[in-house]
Design a protein around this motif. Structure first.
Motif, PDB file in Angstrom:
ATOM      1  N   PRO A 367     -21.138  -0.216  -7.559  1.00 31.74           N
ATOM      2  CA  PRO A 367     -20.051   0.762  -7.636  1.00 31.74           C
ATOM      3  C   PRO A 367     -18.721   0.163  -7.188  1.00 31.74           C
ATOM      4  N   VAL A 368     -17.651   0.540  -7.857  1.00 33.20           N
ATOM      5  CA  VAL A 368     -16.315   0.108  -7.458  1.00 33.20           C
ATOM      6  C   VAL A 368     -15.470   1.349  -7.215  1.00 33.20           C
ATOM      7  N   PRO A 369     -14.417   1.232  -6.393  1.00 33.76           N
ATOM      8  CA  PRO A 369     -13.592   2.399  -6.105  1.00 33.76           C
ATOM      9  C   PRO A 369     -12.967   2.984  -7.373  1.00 33.76           C
ATOM     10  N   LEU A 370     -12.681   4.262  -7.296  1.00 35.08           N
ATOM     11  CA  LEU A 370     -12.126   5.013  -8.433  1.00 35.08           C
ATOM     12  C   LEU A 370     -10.880   4.345  -9.005  1.00 35.08           C
ATOM     13  N   THR A 371      -9.988   3.895  -8.142  1.00 36.91           N
ATOM     14  CA  THR A 371      -8.706   3.382  -8.601  1.00 36.91           C
ATOM     15  C   THR A 371      -8.664   1.852  -8.649  1.00 36.91           C
ATOM     16  N   THR A 372      -9.815   1.221  -8.794  1.00 41.32           N
ATOM     17  CA  THR A 372      -9.823  -0.232  -8.954  1.00 41.32           C
ATOM     18  C   THR A 372      -9.033  -0.608 -10.204  1.00 41.32           C
ATOM     19  N   PRO A 373      -8.084  -1.558 -10.082  1.00 44.17           N
ATOM     20  CA  PRO A 373      -7.353  -1.976 -11.276  1.00 44.17           C
ATOM     21  C   PRO A 373      -8.326  -2.355 -12.388  1.00 44.17           C
ATOM     22  N   GLY A 374      -8.077  -1.826 -13.594  1.00 43.50           N
ATOM     23  CA  GLY A 374      -9.018  -1.994 -14.702  1.00 43.50           C
ATOM     24  C   GLY A 374      -9.417  -3.431 -14.937  1.00 43.50           C
ATOM     25  N   ILE A 375      -8.467  -4.335 -14.754  1.00 41.43           N
ATOM     26  CA  ILE A 375      -8.726  -5.735 -15.066  1.00 41.43           C
ATOM     27  C   ILE A 375      -9.734  -6.349 -14.095  1.00 41.43           C
ATOM     28  N   LEU A 376      -9.873  -5.751 -12.904  1.00 40.21           N
ATOM     29  CA  LEU A 376     -10.788  -6.314 -11.898  1.00 40.21           C
ATOM     30  C   LEU A 376     -12.142  -5.614 -11.869  1.00 40.21           C
ATOM     31  N   LYS A 377     -12.262  -4.533 -12.649  1.00 35.09           N
ATOM     32  CA  LYS A 377     -13.474  -3.719 -12.551  1.00 35.09           C
ATOM     33  C   LYS A 377     -14.737  -4.495 -12.857  1.00 35.09           C
ATOM     34  N   GLY A 378     -14.733  -5.225 -13.979  1.00 42.00           N
ATOM     35  CA  GLY A 378     -15.929  -5.970 -14.368  1.00 42.00           C
ATOM     36  C   GLY A 378     -16.301  -6.998 -13.319  1.00 42.00           C
ATOM     37  N   PHE A 379     -15.288  -7.720 -12.863  1.00 41.32           N
ATOM     38  CA  PHE A 379     -15.486  -8.774 -11.869  1.00 41.32           C
ATOM     39  C   PHE A 379     -16.143  -8.212 -10.605  1.00 41.32           C
ATOM     40  N   LEU A 380     -15.604  -7.086 -10.113  1.00 39.22           N
ATOM     41  CA  LEU A 380     -16.123  -6.523  -8.872  1.00 39.22           C
ATOM     42  C   LEU A 380     -17.459  -5.809  -9.080  1.00 39.22           C
ATOM     43  N   ALA A 381     -17.618  -5.148 -10.231  1.00 31.02           N
ATOM     44  CA  ALA A 381     -18.844  -4.377 -10.459  1.00 31.02           C
ATOM     45  C   ALA A 381     -20.039  -5.276 -10.731  1.00 31.02           C
ATOM     46  N   THR A 382     -19.808  -6.560 -10.985  1.00 34.55           N
ATOM     47  CA  THR A 382     -20.927  -7.480 -11.145  1.00 34.55           C
ATOM     48  C   THR A 382     -21.106  -8.316  -9.879  1.00 34.55           C
ATOM     49  N   GLY A 383     -20.410  -7.945  -8.823  1.00 32.43           N
ATOM     50  CA  GLY A 383     -20.519  -8.694  -7.580  1.00 32.43           C
ATOM     51  C   GLY A 383     -19.835 -10.042  -7.650  1.00 32.43           C
ATOM     52  N   GLY A 384     -18.780 -10.145  -8.494  1.00 37.40           N
ATOM     53  CA  GLY A 384     -17.989 -11.384  -8.539  1.00 37.40           C
ATOM     54  C   GLY A 384     -18.414 -12.355  -9.621  1.00 37.40           C
ATOM     55  N   ASN A 385     -18.742 -11.825 -10.810  1.00 34.20           N
ATOM     56  CA  ASN A 385     -19.128 -12.693 -11.919  1.00 34.20           C
ATOM     57  C   ASN A 385     -17.886 -13.124 -12.705  1.00 34.20           C
ATOM     58  N   TRP A 386     -17.721 -14.450 -12.884  1.00 31.13           N
ATOM     59  CA  TRP A 386     -16.499 -14.955 -13.530  1.00 31.13           C
ATOM     60  C   TRP A 386     -16.457 -14.633 -15.015  1.00 31.13           C
ATOM     61  N   VAL A 387     -17.616 -14.620 -15.658  1.00 28.98           N
ATOM     62  CA  VAL A 387     -17.631 -14.279 -17.085  1.00 28.98           C
ATOM     63  C   VAL A 387     -17.125 -12.847 -17.270  1.00 28.98           C
ATOM     64  N   ALA A 388     -17.511 -11.964 -16.357  1.00 25.87           N
ATOM     65  CA  ALA A 388     -17.079 -10.568 -16.436  1.00 25.87           C
ATOM     66  C   ALA A 388     -15.552 -10.484 -16.335  1.00 25.87           C
ATOM     67  N   LEU A 389     -14.976 -11.299 -15.457  1.00 29.62           N
ATOM     68  CA  LEU A 389     -13.521 -11.320 -15.324  1.00 29.62           C
ATOM     69  C   LEU A 389     -12.896 -11.831 -16.612  1.00 29.62           C
ATOM     70  N   LEU A 390     -13.521 -12.850 -17.176  1.00 30.86           N
ATOM     71  CA  LEU A 390     -13.047 -13.428 -18.434  1.00 30.86           C
ATOM     72  C   LEU A 390     -13.077 -12.379 -19.547  1.00 30.86           C
ATOM     73  N   VAL A 391     -14.165 -11.605 -19.604  1.00 28.84           N
ATOM     74  CA  VAL A 391     -14.291 -10.573 -20.633  1.00 28.84           C
ATOM     75  C   VAL A 391     -13.202  -9.522 -20.463  1.00 28.84           C
ATOM     76  N   SER A 392     -12.933  -9.122 -19.207  1.00 25.97           N
ATOM     77  CA  SER A 392     -11.858  -8.148 -18.967  1.00 25.97           C
ATOM     78  C   SER A 392     -10.534  -8.702 -19.472  1.00 25.97           C
ATOM     79  N   GLY A 393     -10.275  -9.974 -19.176  1.00 28.91           N
ATOM     80  CA  GLY A 393      -9.033 -10.600 -19.633  1.00 28.91           C
ATOM     81  C   GLY A 393      -8.975 -10.682 -21.140  1.00 28.91           C
ATOM     82  N   LEU A 394     -10.105 -11.066 -21.740  1.00 26.16           N
ATOM     83  CA  LEU A 394     -10.192 -11.159 -23.199  1.00 26.16           C
ATOM     84  C   LEU A 394      -9.914  -9.806 -23.834  1.00 26.16           C
ATOM     85  N   ASN A 395     -10.527  -8.761 -23.279  1.00 23.56           N
ATOM     86  CA  ASN A 395     -10.316  -7.407 -23.802  1.00 23.56           C
ATOM     87  C   ASN A 395      -8.851  -7.008 -23.719  1.00 23.56           C
ATOM     88  N   LEU A 396      -8.238  -7.321 -22.588  1.00 29.25           N
ATOM     89  CA  LEU A 396      -6.830  -6.957 -22.417  1.00 29.25           C
ATOM     90  C   LEU A 396      -5.969  -7.703 -23.435  1.00 29.25           C
TER      91      LEU A 396
END
Lengths: 423, 285
Positions: A367-396
Motif C-alpha cells: 500500500p502507498v499513501p493516497l497522495t503519493t505522486p503518480g510517478i512514484l506509485k509503481g516504484f513504492l508499491a513494489t517495494g522499490g522496483n526499478w523496472v516499475a519506476l521505468l514503466v511509470s516514466g515510460l507511461n508518462l
C-alpha cells in the motif's frame, strides 16, 4: 498518413466549432473557466489537508508530521473544514454562473437565476436534514472527501433547469421560487441529495457492482477504465475515479497477505487488478494522466493563458489532485482533449499489464499513501522496483507524446478566447 | 524562456528524486513493520527433546495428544552434524497447527553442545519456515530441549519471526547443579534475555519426586528460569507437578502435563473438567 491525420484534426475542429455555436455549450465553458480561481485555491487547501493532515497523507506517512508538529489536530481540523467548504463552493459557484449566464442570454434576470440556483444546491445538501440540530445551530457537514470534485454535472443541469423554469413562469416568479425551494428541500430530506447527483452516483455504484469481477481480465479492465473516464469528461466521476486510488481493496489485501507471507512479490494471486494496474500506473496526476497534459502544455503550448493554468495547477496535479487543470484548461466538456484523456490511461494500463504479464516487473502490492505522486506509485508499491519506476516514466512519456498534437490543436482553436478570460 | 523552463524542470526532477528516495526509505520500514505484524495462517508447534533422546522421543506423547483431539500431522526432523536435515513423517495439507519434532544427530549433554544444538535448530527452523510459510509458532522443550529453544529465541530467531507460547518441561536453566550459584550457561542466557520476544507466554514445568528434584533435574535449577524470563516476557508461569509419573523422563507422558500442554500450548477446546483441573494446578493464570 499525414493526410489522414489532417482529416482527423479538421473533423475534430469542425466538431468543436459546431459545438461552440450552441449557446448552452458556451455557457458551460464560460462558467467552468470562471470558477477556476476558486478551484485552484480549493485544490491547494485540499493538497495541504490530504498530504499532511490525514493519516494516509503522503507527508504524514513519510515524515510523521503528527508526531512533531504542535497543534496538529486543531490545525488539521481547520484545513479539512476549509478544503470541504471551498471545494463545495466550486460547485455552488458553477451552478450560479450557469444559471446566471443562461438567464442573461435570454435577457432574463441573471442575478435572480444565479442566486436561486445556488440556493437550491445548498438546500439539497443532505446533512442539513439528516443531522440533528445542535444548540439551535445547523451543523454543516458537507460531503466531499475525495480527490475529485463531485457534482459538476449536477450543478450544470441545475443551473440550466432553474433559468429555464424561472423564464417559463416569468409572471409568477415568487410562486415558482417557493415551489422550487420546497421541492428541493423535500427531495433533499427524502433522497438525501440532489437528484441528478444521486442518480448519477447510484448508476455508478450499480455499475461498480455489476463489474466487480471484471478486472482480472485485461480487456474488461480497459473497458471499465474507458467508461469511467468518458463519464468524467462530462463531469460525472466514474466509479474508478471516486475510489481515489483504492480500487479492488479485496484483491489488494490478498496480494499483500501473500507478499507478507512469502517475502516476495512473484506469483501473487491477483497480479492484474484495477489497483495494481490502473490506480498505480494510469493515474499519474489523477484521472486521464493529467500530469502528461501539463507537461505537454508547458512544453509545446503557445497560449499564455493555457500555460499559466498549467503552471498554477502543477503542484496539486503532481499529488494527483487534478480539479484545477480539469476545470481551467478546460478538459471537461472539451472534445479536443477528450480523445487523449480516455486513450492515455488505456495505453498506460496496457503497458503496465504487458510488463507484469511478461514477468518483467512484479505486481504493485504494497500500500502507498493516497497522495503519493503518480510517478512514484509503481516504484513504492513494489517495494522499490526499478523496472516499475521505468514503466511509470515510460507511461508518462507516452502519454505526453499522445497529448502533444491535441494540445497544438487546442491552441489553434482556443475555446476560451471565445469564452472570456479569468485574469 | 526556455532556459527558465529547463531550470524548473530540473527543480521538479530533483524534488521527485528527493521524495522518491525518502519514500523508498519509508516503504522499506513500512514493509518491515507490516511483515512483523503479519501473522501467517500456519503456526506449527515445535517439540524439542532433551539430550540422549531421538526424534522419536515424543511418539507416545503425540499418540496421547491425538487420541482426544483432531489428528495433528507429525513431522520429524533430525539435524545431522553436517547441517543436513533428515525428514520423516509428513504434514497434511491444510493442517494449520501441525506438530514438528526437531531432534539432533549429536544429542549429547553439556553447555557447548546445547549452544551447537540451538544453532542446528535454527537451520531446521529456517528451512521449515521457508517451505511451509509460517512466521510464528509455539514450542515445547523437554529438559535440554527447553534450553535449546531459549538459546534459539535469544540468538537465532529470524527477523520478523516470533514465538507465541513456550512450554519447558523440567528444563535445567542452571544445569544439574543443586545450587543458587549461577553457572556460565545461565549467565549467558541472562545476558541475552532482552532479545526474547516481548509478547511470548512461558510455562515452565518442574517435576518433583521428592522435595528437591525429579530424580535428575533439581527444582532450584528449573526455578532459575525466573532470572531469564521474569519481567522480560508477557507472562512467565512456573508449574510444579508431583505424584505418579513425576520423574524426569516420564514427565512428557504425565497426564497433568499433557492436559496443560493441550490447554495452553495447543490451545485446544478441552473439556471443562480438565480445564478446572489445570486451573487448580496453576497458581495464577
Amino acid at each position: 498518413m499525414t493526410q489522414l491525420k489532417q482529416n482527423w484534426a479538421n473533423n475534430l475542429l469542425t466538431f468543436s466549432r459546431r459545438l461552440n455555436q450552441h449557446k448552452f455549450y458556451q455557457i458551460i465553458i464560460t462558467s467552468l473557466m470562471a470558477v477556476f480561481p476558486i478551484a485552484v485555491v480549493g485544490a491547494f487547501v485540499a493538497l495541504i489537508d490530504k498530504t499532511i493532515f490525514i493519516p494516509t497523507g503522503f507527508f504524514e506517512q513519510l515524515y510523521h508530521v503528527s508526531k512533531w508538529l504542535p497543534f496538529y489536530l486543531p490545525i488539521g481540523n481547520f484545513w479539512a473544514s476549509l478544503a470541504i467548504l471551498l471545494n463545495n463552493l466550486v460547485v455552488s459557484w458553477l451552478t450560479f454562473l450557469v444559471a446566471a449566464n443562461a438567464a442573461k442570454s435570454k435577457q432574463q434576470n441573471a442575478w435572480l437565476a444565479g442566486i436561486i440556483s445556488s440556493t437550491l444546491l445548498w438546500l439539497s445538501n443532505q446533512s442539513l436534514f439528516t443531522e440533528p440540530i445542535k444548540n439551535g445551530m445547523l451543523q454543516l457537514t458537507l460531503n466531499f472527501n475525495g480527490l475529485t470534485i463531485r457534482g459538476i454535472l449536477a450543478a450544470i443541469v441545475l443551473g440550466f433547469f432553474v433559468s429555464w423554469f424561472l423564464g417559463r413562469y416569468a409572471h409568477h416568479q415568487l410562486l415558482a421560487i417557493t415551489g422550487l425551494t420546497l421541492v428541493a428541500a423535500a427531495m433533499a430530506a427524502g433522497y438525501h441529495a440532489f437528484i441528478p447527483n444521486s442518480l448519477a452516483e447510484t448508476l455508478v455504484a450499480w455499475f461498480a457492482q455489476l463489474t466487480a469481477n471484471w478486472d482480472k481480465n485485461i480487456l474488461l479492465l480497459l473497458l471499465l477504465v474507458l467508461i469511467s473516464n468518458l463519464l468524467l469528461i462530462v463531469g460525472v466521476p466514474g466509479s474508478l475515479n471516486l475510489a481515489d486510488g483504492n480500487n479492488d481493496a479485496i484483491f489488494s489485501v490478498q496480494n499483500l497477505n501473500y507478499a507478507l507471507e512469502n517475502h516476495h512479490l512473484a506469483n501473487v494471486p491477483y497480479p492484474v487488478n484495477l489497483h495494481a494496474i490502473y490506480d498505480t500506473y494510469a493515474f499519474v496526476g489523477g484521472s486521464g494522466m493529467m500530469l502528461a497534459l501539463l507537461i505537454a502544455i508547458v512544453w509545446r503550448s503557445h497560449n499564455r493563458r493555457t500555460q499559466r493554468t498549467a503552471a498554477i495547477s502543477f503542484l496539486p496535479t503532481f499529488f494527483n489532485l487534478n480539479s484545477p487543470i480539469l476545470i481551467g484548461t478546460p478538459v471537461l466538456f472539451n472534445p479536443l482533449l477528450a480523445i487523449p484523456f480516455v486513450v492515455t490511461p488505456l495505453v498506460a494500463c496496457l503497458v503496465a499489464w504487458l510488463f507484469v504479464s511478461l514477468h518483467l516487473m512484479p505486481a504493485a502490492v504494497y500500500p502507498v499513501p493516497l497522495t503519493t505522486p503518480g510517478i512514484l506509485k509503481g516504484f513504492l508499491a513494489t517495494g522499490g522496483n526499478w523496472v516499475a519506476l521505468l514503466v511509470s516514466g515510460l507511461n508518462l512519456a507516452l502519454a505526453t507524446l499522445i497529448y502533444l498534437p491535441f494540445v497544438t490543436l487546442n491552441d489553434k482553436y482556443n475555446l476560451v478566447s471565445k469564452a472570456g478570460d479569468w485574469r | 524562456m526556455n532556459k527558465k523552463k529547463l531550470w524548473y524542470g530540473l527543480l521538479v526532477l530533483l524534488f521527485t528524486v528527493l521524495i522518491g528516495w525518502s519514500g523508498y526509505q519509508w516503504q522499506k520500514k513500512s514493509i518491515d513493520l507490516q511483515q512483523m505484524q503479519f501473522r501467517s495462517p500456519m503456526d506449527p508447534i515445535f517439540l524439542v527433546p532433551g539430550s540422549s533422546a531421538s526424534q522419536n522421543r515424543f511418539d507416545s506423547l503425540v499418540t496421547l495428544l491425538n487420541k482426544s483431539s483432531s489428528k495433528r500431522s507429525l513431522l520429524k526432523v533430525t539435524v545431522q552434524t553436517d547441517n543436513q536435515l533428515k525428514f520423516s513423517g509428513h504434514l497434511k495439507p491444510g493442517d494449520k497447527h501441525p506438530l514438528i519434532v526437531v531432534g539432533f544427530q549429536n544429542n549429547d549433554d553439556g553447555y557447548v553442545n546445547i549452544k551447537r544444538q540451538a544453532k542446528w535448530f535454527s537451520i531446521a527452523y529456517r528451512e521449515l519456515a521457508k517451505t511451509y510459510h509460517f512466521n510464528h509458532f509455539s514450542a515445547m522443550g523437554h529438559s535440554n530441549g527447553g534450553l535449546i529453544l531459549t538459546f534459539f529465541l535469544e540468538q537465532y530467531l529470524p527477523k520478523n519471526n516470533t514465538i507465541d507460547r513456550l512450554m519447558t518441561i523440567a528444563s535445567p536453566f542452571n544445569l544439574e547443579k543443586e545450587t543458587t550459584k549461577k553457572t556460565a550457561m545461565l549467565k549467558d542466557l541472562i545476558a541475552h534475555k532482552s532479545a526474547l520476544p516481548k509478547k511470548m507466554r512461558i510455562y515452565s514445568i518442574a517435576g518433583t519426586e521428592n522435595y528437591e528434584d525429579d530424580g535428575i533435574v533439581p527444582f532450584v535449577s528449573v526455578d532459575s528460569g525466573k532470572y531469564i524470563f521474569q519481567k522480560q516476557v508477557a507472562s512467565y508461569t512456573e508449574i510444579i507437578v508431583t505424584g505418579a509419573n513425576a520423574d524426569h523422563s516420564s514427565l512428557p507422558e504425565n497426564q497433568q502435563i499433557v492436559n496443560i500442554l493441550r490447554q495452553y500450548i495447543l490451545q485446544e477446546d478441552i473439556s471443562k473438567s480438565v480445564r478446572q483441573q489445570n486451573e487448580q494446578t496453576l497458581p495464577t493464570p
